[in-house]
Design an enzyme around this catalytic site. Structure first.
Site, PDB file in Angstrom:
ATOM      1  N   GLY A 122     -28.549  42.581 -11.725  1.00 42.83           N
ATOM      2  CA  GLY A 122     -27.227  42.134 -12.160  1.00 42.83           C
ATOM      3  C   GLY A 122     -27.230  41.051 -13.226  1.00 42.83           C
ATOM      4  O   GLY A 122     -26.266  40.287 -13.326  1.00 42.83           O
ATOM      5  N   MET A 177     -27.234  52.822 -11.848  1.00 38.57           N
ATOM      6  CA  MET A 177     -28.193  53.894 -12.139  1.00 38.57           C
ATOM      7  C   MET A 177     -27.780  55.220 -11.507  1.00 38.57           C
ATOM      8  O   MET A 177     -28.620  55.964 -10.988  1.00 38.57           O
ATOM      9  CB  MET A 177     -29.595  53.468 -11.675  1.00 38.57           C
ATOM     10  CG  MET A 177     -30.086  52.163 -12.301  1.00 38.57           C
ATOM     11  SD  MET A 177     -29.996  52.152 -14.126  1.00 38.57           S
ATOM     12  CE  MET A 177     -31.517  53.025 -14.481  1.00 38.57           C
ATOM     13  N   ARG A 178     -26.497  55.529 -11.594  1.00 36.44           N
ATOM     14  CA  ARG A 178     -26.001  56.760 -10.985  1.00 36.44           C
ATOM     15  C   ARG A 178     -24.977  57.361 -11.943  1.00 36.44           C
ATOM     16  O   ARG A 178     -24.153  56.641 -12.504  1.00 36.44           O
ATOM     17  CB  ARG A 178     -25.343  56.399  -9.646  1.00 36.44           C
ATOM     18  CG  ARG A 178     -25.120  57.526  -8.701  1.00 36.44           C
ATOM     19  CD  ARG A 178     -24.705  56.974  -7.341  1.00 36.44           C
ATOM     20  NE  ARG A 178     -25.833  56.420  -6.610  1.00 36.44           N
ATOM     21  CZ  ARG A 178     -26.705  57.137  -5.914  1.00 36.44           C
ATOM     22  NH1 ARG A 178     -26.574  58.438  -5.835  1.00 36.44           N
ATOM     23  NH2 ARG A 178     -27.708  56.567  -5.287  1.00 36.44           N
ATOM     24  N   HIS A 216     -26.492  50.399 -22.332  1.00 37.41           N
ATOM     25  CA  HIS A 216     -27.735  51.157 -22.226  1.00 37.41           C
ATOM     26  C   HIS A 216     -28.780  50.476 -23.118  1.00 37.41           C
ATOM     27  O   HIS A 216     -28.475  50.118 -24.264  1.00 37.41           O
ATOM     28  CB  HIS A 216     -27.525  52.604 -22.669  1.00 37.41           C
ATOM     29  CG  HIS A 216     -28.779  53.417 -22.577  1.00 37.41           C
ATOM     30  ND1 HIS A 216     -29.278  53.870 -21.369  1.00 37.41           N
ATOM     31  CD2 HIS A 216     -29.656  53.814 -23.518  1.00 37.41           C
ATOM     32  CE1 HIS A 216     -30.402  54.522 -21.595  1.00 37.41           C
ATOM     33  NE2 HIS A 216     -30.662  54.507 -22.884  1.00 37.41           N
ATOM     34  N   THR A 275     -18.397  58.818 -21.106  1.00 33.04           N
ATOM     35  CA  THR A 275     -17.861  60.172 -21.040  1.00 33.04           C
ATOM     36  C   THR A 275     -18.797  60.954 -20.117  1.00 33.04           C
ATOM     37  O   THR A 275     -19.747  60.383 -19.571  1.00 33.04           O
ATOM     38  CB  THR A 275     -17.818  60.804 -22.441  1.00 33.04           C
ATOM     39  OG1 THR A 275     -19.137  60.752 -23.003  1.00 33.04           O
ATOM     40  CG2 THR A 275     -16.863  60.045 -23.356  1.00 33.04           C
TER      41      THR A 275
HETATM   42  C1  GAR Z   1     -30.360  46.708 -18.178  1.00 30.47           C
HETATM   43  O1  GAR Z   1     -31.407  46.673 -19.099  1.00 30.47           O
HETATM   44  C2  GAR Z   1     -29.403  47.829 -18.488  1.00 30.47           C
HETATM   45  O2  GAR Z   1     -29.189  48.012 -19.870  1.00 30.47           O
HETATM   46  C3  GAR Z   1     -30.145  48.997 -17.911  1.00 30.47           C
HETATM   47  O3  GAR Z   1     -30.648  48.517 -16.683  1.00 30.47           O
HETATM   48  C4  GAR Z   1     -30.884  47.114 -16.798  1.00 30.47           C
HETATM   49  C5  GAR Z   1     -30.142  46.417 -15.678  1.00 30.47           C
HETATM   50  O4  GAR Z   1     -30.496  45.061 -15.620  1.00 30.47           O
HETATM   51  N1  GAR Z   1     -29.286  50.105 -17.741  1.00 30.47           N
HETATM   52  C6  GAR Z   1     -29.712  51.365 -17.771  1.00 30.47           C
HETATM   53  O5  GAR Z   1     -30.864  51.683 -17.937  1.00 30.47           O
HETATM   54  C7  GAR Z   1     -28.606  52.397 -17.580  1.00 30.47           C
HETATM   55  N2  GAR Z   1     -29.095  53.704 -17.865  1.00 30.47           N
HETATM   56  P1  GAR Z   1     -29.524  44.014 -14.909  1.00 30.47           P
HETATM   57  O6  GAR Z   1     -29.246  44.555 -13.505  1.00 30.47           O
HETATM   58  O7  GAR Z   1     -30.330  42.761 -14.852  1.00 30.47           O
HETATM   59  O8  GAR Z   1     -28.287  43.888 -15.724  1.00 30.47           O
END
Ligand code: GAR
Length: 209
Positions: free
Chosen positions: A12, A90-91, A109, A141
């Site tokens: 987070g 992640m879903r 992303h 989307t």
């Molecule tokens: C971040 O790097 C975000 O961009 C990525 O997961 C990480 C979460 O970190 N998101 C994805 O890969 C989505 N496909 P966080 O929980 O410390 O924000």
């Protein structure tokens, strides 16, 4: 102020960047809830410590993806968000879910989309021989990591980078980009229309170096 709900699956840190930004009196959004699909997501405790209501909806507690999403949608109805910020969630959301909140779901992303959607994005950028990498905030989307781009930020790929070192460098600019992109959306300066991001030019969301 616009009501933002943040979806997380992990630590987070992006969610916390939004929370910190929203502490400024002139920030146009407030974080009214944090929803996780993991009961032990580190971000839940961080949000709770900020006094933000948190909710965990664990997929295996529900018979189907539909039932899982229905529970989340019911919680959202109570929070009545103006915007839903996916921050390391992640879903994949279903079309039904996305239609219920059409045009008000945004995601971060960790790649320069449309390059490297999906998982293992940093390793794929390194393997492709990229010399820059970065992150993208976009409207959600139905296609994974496909929606119209609101803003992007870039960092160099350095020789000797591993997926982890690159991820760390990108994460730093994620924490700058996401609050700027949410600001633009909450101020009504960018919206999704006809499958495109219209309004503020994409660069208005990009962190100035
Ligand atoms: C971040 O790097 C975000 O961009 C990525 O997961 C990480 C979460 O970190 N998101 C994805 O890969 C989505 N496909 P966080 O929980 O410390 O924000």
């Amino acid at each position: 102020r616009k009501r933002a709900v943040v979806f997380i699956s992990g630590g987070g840190s992006n969610m916390m960047a939004l929370v910190q930004a929203a502490k400024a009196a002139d920030y146009p959004a407030e974080i009214v809830g944090v929803i996780s699909d993991k009961a032990d997501a580190g971000g839940l405790a961080k949000a709770a410590a900020e006094g933000i209501p948190t909710f965990a909806f664990v997929r295996k507690d529900y018979a189907s993806k539909d039932a899982h999403e229905a529970a989340i949608l019911a919680a959202l109805d109570k929070l009545s968000p103006d915007v839903i910020c996916l921050a390391g969630y992640m879903r994949l959301l279903s079309g039904t879910f996305i239609q219920r909140h059409e045009g008000r779901i945004i995601n971060i992303h960790p790649s320069l989309l449309p390059l490297f959607p999906g998982l293992h994005t940093h390793q794929r950028a390194i393997d492709a021989g990229m010399r820059i990498a970065g992150c993208t905030v976009h409207f959600v989307t139905e296609g994974m990591d496909e929606g119209p781009v609101i803003g992007q930020a870039a960092v160099p790929v350095l020789s000797g980078d591993t997926a982890d070192t690159l991820a760390g460098r990108v994460l730093i600019i994620e924490h700058q980009l996401y609050p700027q992109a949410l600001r633009l959306f909450a101020e009504g300066k960018v919206k999704m229309e006809g499958g495109k991001a219209v309004g503020a030019t994409a660069s208005d969301a990009n962190p100035k170096s």
